[in-house]
Design a protein around this motif. Sequence first.
Motif, short mmCIF file in Angstrom:
data_model
loop_
_atom_site.label_atom_id
_atom_site.label_comp_id
_atom_site.label_asym_id
_atom_site.label_seq_id
_atom_site.Cartn_x
_atom_site.Cartn_y
_atom_site.Cartn_z
N THR A 169 0.92 -1.13 0.00
CA THR A 169 0.02 -0.12 -0.01
C THR A 169 0.90 1.26 -0.23
OG1 THR A 169 0.07 0.28 2.48
CG2 THR A 169 -1.70 -1.15 1.29
N LEU A 170 2.01 1.30 0.51
CA LEU A 170 3.09 2.32 0.37
C LEU A 170 3.60 2.43 -0.92
CD1 LEU A 170 4.11 2.10 4.02
CD2 LEU A 170 2.56 3.84 2.80
N ALA A 171 3.08 2.04 -1.76
CA ALA A 171 3.78 2.00 -3.23
C ALA A 171 5.15 1.41 -3.48
CB ALA A 171 3.73 3.46 -3.74
N THR A 172 5.28 0.17 -2.68
CA THR A 172 6.56 -0.41 -2.80
C THR A 172 6.06 -1.86 -3.21
OG1 THR A 172 7.44 1.12 -0.96
CG2 THR A 172 8.59 -0.80 -1.31
N ASN A 173 7.10 -2.25 -4.13
CA ASN A 173 6.96 -3.75 -4.37
C ASN A 173 7.82 -4.75 -3.55
OD1 ASN A 173 7.55 -6.01 -5.80
ND2 ASN A 173 8.01 -5.35 -7.56
N PRO A 174 7.07 -5.44 -2.92
CA PRO A 174 7.79 -6.26 -1.63
C PRO A 174 9.07 -6.96 -2.19
CG PRO A 174 5.69 -6.94 -1.76
CD PRO A 174 5.87 -5.90 -2.77
N VAL A 175 8.92 -7.60 -3.36
CA VAL A 175 9.88 -8.32 -3.76
C VAL A 175 11.20 -7.44 -3.95
CG1 VAL A 175 10.83 -9.79 -5.92
CG2 VAL A 175 8.58 -9.84 -5.17
N LYS A 176 10.98 -6.29 -4.61
CA LYS A 176 12.04 -5.34 -5.19
C LYS A 176 12.83 -4.89 -3.81
CE LYS A 176 12.84 -0.90 -7.26
NZ LYS A 176 14.32 -1.11 -7.31
N TYR A 177 11.99 -4.70 -2.68
CA TYR A 177 12.35 -4.03 -1.64
C TYR A 177 12.95 -4.82 -0.54
CZ TYR A 177 11.96 -1.22 2.76
OH TYR A 177 12.49 -0.60 3.84
N LEU A 178 12.28 -6.16 -0.41
CA LEU A 178 13.02 -7.06 0.49
C LEU A 178 13.69 -8.19 -0.32
CD1 LEU A 178 9.58 -7.65 2.58
CD2 LEU A 178 11.55 -6.27 3.23
N VAL A 179 13.56 -8.78 -1.26
CA VAL A 179 13.88 -9.85 -1.77
C VAL A 179 15.38 -9.54 -2.43
CG1 VAL A 179 13.80 -11.97 -3.16
CG2 VAL A 179 11.86 -11.27 -1.93
N LEU A 180 15.04 -8.53 -3.42
CA LEU A 180 16.27 -8.04 -4.44
C LEU A 180 17.56 -7.72 -3.55
CD1 LEU A 180 16.96 -7.48 -7.15
CD2 LEU A 180 16.19 -5.12 -7.00
N PRO A 181 17.36 -6.78 -2.40
CA PRO A 181 18.61 -6.43 -1.91
C PRO A 181 19.15 -7.63 -1.16
CG PRO A 181 16.76 -4.98 -1.19
CD PRO A 181 16.13 -6.26 -2.22
N ARG A 182 18.39 -8.66 -0.56
CA ARG A 182 18.88 -9.78 0.04
C ARG A 182 19.88 -10.55 -0.94
NH1 ARG A 182 15.23 -7.93 3.34
NH2 ARG A 182 15.35 -8.56 5.66
N VAL A 183 19.06 -10.99 -2.27
CA VAL A 183 19.76 -11.69 -3.07
C VAL A 183 20.91 -10.77 -3.52
CG1 VAL A 183 19.51 -12.55 -5.43
CG2 VAL A 183 17.60 -12.96 -3.56
N ILE A 184 21.10 -9.62 -3.85
CA ILE A 184 22.21 -8.99 -4.54
C ILE A 184 23.49 -9.22 -3.52
CG2 ILE A 184 23.29 -6.82 -5.11
CD1 ILE A 184 20.35 -6.26 -6.69
N ALA A 185 22.76 -8.66 -2.13
CA ALA A 185 23.87 -8.69 -1.01
C ALA A 185 24.59 -10.13 -0.97
CB ALA A 185 23.35 -8.08 0.36
N ALA A 186 23.72 -11.01 -0.81
CA ALA A 186 24.29 -12.35 -0.35
C ALA A 186 25.07 -12.85 -1.57
CB ALA A 186 23.38 -13.40 -0.26
N THR A 187 24.77 -12.55 -2.88
CA THR A 187 25.46 -12.93 -4.02
C THR A 187 26.82 -12.34 -4.14
OG1 THR A 187 23.39 -13.10 -5.22
CG2 THR A 187 25.48 -13.18 -6.55
N ALA A 188 26.59 -10.72 -3.63
CA ALA A 188 27.79 -9.96 -3.79
C ALA A 188 29.12 -10.58 -2.77
CB ALA A 188 27.65 -8.56 -3.79
N VAL A 189 28.53 -10.64 -1.56
CA VAL A 189 29.07 -10.70 -0.11
C VAL A 189 29.88 -12.02 -0.08
CG1 VAL A 189 28.68 -10.80 2.24
CG2 VAL A 189 28.66 -8.77 1.33
N LEU A 190 29.16 -13.19 -0.49
CA LEU A 190 29.52 -14.45 -0.19
C LEU A 190 30.84 -14.77 -0.73
CD1 LEU A 190 28.04 -16.27 1.73
CD2 LEU A 190 28.22 -17.89 0.02
#
Lengths: 270, 505, 265
Positions: C142-163
Amino acid sequence: MPTIEIRGLTKRFGNKVVLDGLDLTVPGGRNTVVIGGSGTGKSVLLKCVLGLLRADEGEIRIGGEDVMKMDERELVRVRRRFGMLFQGAALFDSMNVEDNVAFALRRLHKYPERQIRNVVEEKLAMVGLYNIQSLMPSELSGGMKKRVGLARAIASEPEILLYDEPTTGLDPIMADVINELIIRLRVSLGVTSISITHDMKSAYKIADHIAMLYKGKIIEVATAEEIRHSTNPVVSQFVEGRAQGPITAEHEEFIRFVRRGGGSGVQEEQ
Amino acid sequence: MSREAKVGIFVILGLVILMYFTFRVSKWGGVAARGYKLTVDFESAAGLEPKADVKMAGVPVGKVEEIRLVGDRARLDLRIDGKTRIPVDSVASIQTQGLLGEKYVEITPGKRSDQTLPPGGRVANTVPPLNLDEMIRKFSMMSDDIKRFTETLSGTLGTEEGKQALAEIIRNIREASAVLRNVSTANEDRLNRILANVDRLSTDLQDISSVNKEDLRATMANFRAFSQTLKEQTPGLASKLETMGDQVGGVVGENRENIKESIANLKQAFGKLDNTLSAAERVMAKIERGEGTLGKLVNDNTTVGSLNDALEGINRYVRKTESLKTFLDYRLEYLAESSEYKHYVNLRLQPSPDKYYLIGVVDDPRGKLTSQSVTTTTDGVTSRQQQDAYSNKLKISAQVAKRFYGLTLRGGVIESTGGVGADYEVIPEKLTVGIDAFDFARKGNRQPHLKAFGNYDIVKNLFITGGVDDIISKDKNLRSFFFGLGIKFADDDLKTVLGAVPLRP
Amino acid sequence: MADERKKNGISLVLEHLGTTAYRMVEELGNVFVLFLQCVTGLVRPPSEFRNIMKQMEEVGIRSLPVVLVTAMFTGMVLALQSWSGFQRFQATHFVGSVVALSITRELGPVFAGLMVSGRVGAAMAAELGTMKVTEQIDALVTLATNPVKYLVLPRVIAATAVLPVLVIFADFVGILGGYFVAVYLLGANPYLYVNKTYQYLTFTDIYTGLIKAAVFGFLIALISCYNGFNAEGGAQGVGRATTRAVVASSMAVLVSDYFMTSFMF
Ligand SMILES: Nc1ncnc2c1ncn2[C@@H]1O[C@H](COP(=O)(O)OP(=O)(O)OP(=O)(O)O)[C@@H](O)[C@H]1O
Ligand SMILES: [Mg+2]
């Protein structure tokens, strides 16, 4: 201001029908209060309007556009016009109050960063909260959470506001402050809104129209005054809060049990 | 410390360790990369691995960089520590650590510590690697021979006759050596004359160029190989000697007189040979010592050195004009945050592999910032709002870059402001990561413009890029991910392209 | 129920296997859809820079101690084991090579992956699951935020980059651990040991390990987020999602490791 038209809305969970061909028109710039028993599907109705839940049948037109036919991308655009207060406040518990309220502002880049602090302070003041910006949601009382949730819903100044029980859990004075706020938003900004409430005093105060939800349908829509004097037995039992009547007929057993056990004024909750 | 700083330190520390690893596993291994290269040829490099140690007097002084087949011999490239000087007459050999341990290259330093091998030089003297099996076989053969020889000897010498024969032989030897002495003294003059001749001859060879020098070296190497063979054949010689001893033993009794004479003759012949040999040896020694013109020519490293220098100079000059490389690239970056495109055109002039100049034009959609205050009144609440707007602007870049192995440092003008940058080649010719810092005196008290990026070459002329622009900016809508695509041409490509374009006035 | 009793045992087993297989394929498809949503989220503004940084701190810096201790002991026990094995045929000087190769190619990435899937995978599933059941994900929408983009994407990018970064540290510390045991406990020649460590090690060994690590990070984050996102019911549902996330992501690490090793390297 956009009008919301709902036609033949049906929503099932498994084989349990919650909304059953519901029709409702919410006129633009007006506040429509939806009343109804616990578990009749009021929250589900709001979620369908926002597209959070996909309804099974029917149409929901917002300013003429059918939400049901939209794909996710168009829904995102439409949702920007909405603000919603959740029944359980649904504050982000990993963020403090300020970040919660400022969330949409930051995402939409509505204001420069230095401006956002002021906006947050202003919105919190509107719901009667001061100097709590740095608290975490877990440090707030239920009523405070509710009000922070309300501040968050109105922060981005949407055209349509959906309130799911805005005054539940508030003391009478604070409840009235919130009622005043809802009225002010409608009058000064012309917001279209749907409110859900069990609190009839509040309903009479804020409603332009009151709609009664019963068995998956809207059984009556009328002004506050007409509802108060409704001839529909279901409506009149509900608005007068009588334990006996057509709504509770199915629960005769329960009522009798309570009477016998000498239980004091029981309102069925949850 | 801010979260970004922590993550930054974390990642940078990781990259530092990675750089350390890539350095350690690279060709140079643990040797200071500044060391110089030598080559050496062996008949066989069996068991030797790249990165094996090179030791001098047992002390590691370098590594084996590469092993390859040249003709039918194994050529090793050695990377020697910068500090270590290796005399020209040093001998290289492949040794084994312990009996079954790993192989390494041992350099036995020569005596000529005044003349050391220049970078790129070759260790000419090698000892063929000892083959353990062969060695053991030879040993056992030799011990057999020796055993049999001593048996025969004792068999022969045990008899009375044998004893007498022995006494005779000894007497003969004594005589022979006396004759030998006479021969050599008598011939001394002649030998000296020969030597003088050789000397004169060598004077005539004054014009021999350094090409022929290689032949001479080869001759000397052959000579050494010959003496080597001689040494190797010793076991065979021993067995021959043994047969001879047998025969001697057999005939001694009967033909004592004849033998006496033959032995004397033999001795004489040997003596002569010996003399000639030693004379030749003296000549060789003289040559090696650098006496005489030939010797000078062969051994004078300074001549060779200066010739090399001259050649080097010419080479460098020729290279200078030839090695100026030009690169042209165009790149498009998409800024995710603002959904805008940024264009770059760069010209890179590269006079040498470790240096280049970069001139470029950047079309920046957020190049210019204008801000104005707006006052609004809502609900009796008056709020002042700073409104920022960006507009398109063309900017220029001009940088000087210097390369240190994989790391390139840049500096100069970046997007029309002063700036510095660094690139690191993670995968050579494929993946480069880098960071630019510029616009240090930014309007509106903003943080300097910091941009981190990675470029990946998909094919030769096409690359993709991506990263974070304006990392430390406090304004959230300035900081942005970006990614994009670029094309680049080296001058060869440009020549081809230009060649294909009809250039008619 | 009565119906099932009538069927014979084999057809029951087959039916069960069939539905299980079908569910697995369906879930795989769902995970893939989640991945595609991440990809589309990648190109839409706003960039989730802050969120990615936050997750990088969470996945990278916070996991560092666990990963380092694991890697250190792995290196140490490797040195100890290979020493006692190699001693039997006088090849103890190869212990350095064995430790370095095993750590960089295999054990560094795999152990770091398992540690992260236990630590971070559980945290991601629990956090997202809680957000799901308390309507916070609805609130995001409802706050105009795509939860996948807001929650999943950063986690996936961070884990992929940081591991991969974590694995660089793990490699280093693991090799160091092996060195300490070999040199100070077992009396190896320090010079020879270091020499051997780097002699047979190549770029490829290190980079393949890092590529593996990136894939592990990607899978762990994607699978854990998927499970969190699909949590149903209250605290119990969150608990179940967490367990599933850890089990599935650890399995994904080991299975993908085998296939990467056999196909690519
Ligand atoms: N995600 C869901 N899955 C299954 N059933 C659901 C789900 N959400 C709601 N329901 C069912 O739908 C019915 C309506 O729920 P809803 O939350 O709309 O009630 P409500 O009218 O808002 O009640 P209250 O006044 O107590 O908030 C309930 O019986 C509930 O069990
Ligand atoms: Mg409800």
